[in-house]
Design an enzyme around this catalytic site. Structure first.
Site, PDB file in Angstrom:
ATOM      1  N   LYS A 233       0.860  -1.187   0.000  1.00 47.56           N
ATOM      2  CA  LYS A 233       0.000   0.000   0.000  1.00 47.56           C
ATOM      3  C   LYS A 233       0.889   1.228   0.000  1.00 47.56           C
ATOM      4  O   LYS A 233       1.969   1.194   0.590  1.00 47.56           O
ATOM      5  CB  LYS A 233      -0.838  -0.092   1.276  1.00 47.56           C
ATOM      6  CG  LYS A 233      -1.237   1.158   1.925  1.00 47.56           C
ATOM      7  CD  LYS A 233      -2.068   0.903   3.165  1.00 47.56           C
ATOM      8  CE  LYS A 233      -3.163  -0.127   2.952  1.00 47.56           C
ATOM      9  NZ  LYS A 233      -3.898  -0.415   4.198  1.00 47.56           N
TER      10      LYS A 233
ATOM     11  N   LYS B 128      -7.803  -5.582  -2.000  1.00 49.48           N
ATOM     12  CA  LYS B 128      -8.792  -4.755  -1.273  1.00 49.48           C
ATOM     13  C   LYS B 128      -9.083  -3.507  -2.089  1.00 49.48           C
ATOM     14  O   LYS B 128      -8.175  -2.926  -2.688  1.00 49.48           O
ATOM     15  CB  LYS B 128      -8.213  -4.308   0.077  1.00 49.48           C
ATOM     16  CG  LYS B 128      -7.896  -5.423   1.024  1.00 49.48           C
ATOM     17  CD  LYS B 128      -7.202  -4.906   2.273  1.00 49.48           C
ATOM     18  CE  LYS B 128      -5.798  -4.445   2.016  1.00 49.48           C
ATOM     19  NZ  LYS B 128      -5.077  -3.987   3.184  1.00 49.48           N
TER      20      LYS B 128
END
Ligand SMILES: O=C[C@H](O)COP(=O)(O)O
Length: 244
Positions: free
Chosen positions: A31, A87
């Site tokens: 991320k 996600k």
């Protein structure tokens, strides 16, 4: 205590991934923290970093954040490496009655760009600060996660300012939502500027995974550098609870 949770650490590149895995993270989550709660690492960096991590730590479970559904309006997805979990956030979609359709459409497009023949598994993200995030309420996301074949749910804060997970979601509510989701056969992960002081309370809720970025960084600065000492301290706090 319920079963001990696993530790997920969010990292932005191969170097950080190696540090986090060596310091005891069970799951490595790619991320870009400066791009928001679910900021995506640029696809080429992601591919290189995943390949490097797999070489060094073949057993490591890997996930990747893919930004928000609204980031993908009219934008083509690049080639993504095969990882265990992906996600995608729902910020800004509360007022869109077709949010589930938009969410699953972007998921399909991203899944189609993943290398290899296996489809990735999706973790739904319920922002506990959903009013700030303007994302659908937690209960609606849980129902949609189950309906649309997600394998897990992450509770997280969208805003990475002052508010933390337990400021928005009481322990009692996290306990009952966790039990409800696990009964549906989905994994539960908890994040939201969790610190060592939260470990005991969050572990007691029965979640499967505790996910951190801020607490894994020097001085708790999630945009800064990861610190192997900070991760080891967090890991030790989790282990101490199990040994008690
Ligand atoms: O997936 C987990 C998040 O990266 C957690 O970040 P945070 O600890 O800064 O809230």
């Amino acid at each position: 205590m319920p079963h001990p949770p696993r530790l997920l650490v969010s990292v932005r590149n191969a170097e950080e991934a190696g540090i986090a895995a060596a310091a005891g993270a069970d799951l490595i989550d790619f991320k870009e923290p400066l791009q928001g709660s679910l900021g995506m690492v640029e696809p080429a960096t992601l591919r290189e970093s995943v390949a490097c991590l797999r070489q060094q730590f073949p057993e490591c479970v890997i996930s990747a954040a893919c930004g928000e559904v609204l980031d993908w309006d009219g934008i083509a997805a690049g080639v993504l490496p095969a990882v265990q979990y992906l996600k995608l956030g729902l910020a800004g979609l509360a007022s869109h009655s077709d949010w589930k359709v938009r969410w699953t459409k972007v998921r399909r497009t991203l899944s189609a760009g993943v290398e290899g023949s296996e489809s990735p598994s999706w973790i739904a993200v319920a922002y506990v600060d959903n009013e700030l995030a303007q994302s659908p309420p937690v209960e609606e996301v849980i129902a949609a996660a189950f309906e649309t074949g997600c394998v897990g749910m992450l509770f997280d804060t969208c805003s990475k300012g002052e508010g933390r997970l337990l400021d928005y979601l009481s322990e009692e509510r996290l306990i009952s939502l966790t039990a409800e989701i696990q009964q549906l056969g989905l994994l539960v992960a908890a994040a939201g500027r969790l610190s060592i002081d939260d470990v005991s309370r969050v572990c007691q809720t029965g979640v499967d995974i505790i996910a951190i970025r801020s607490a894994a960084c020097l001085d708790g600065d999630r945009g800064g550098s990861i610190s192997s000492e900070a991760i080891e301290r967090f890991r030790t706090a989790m282990e101490c609870l199990v040994e008690r």
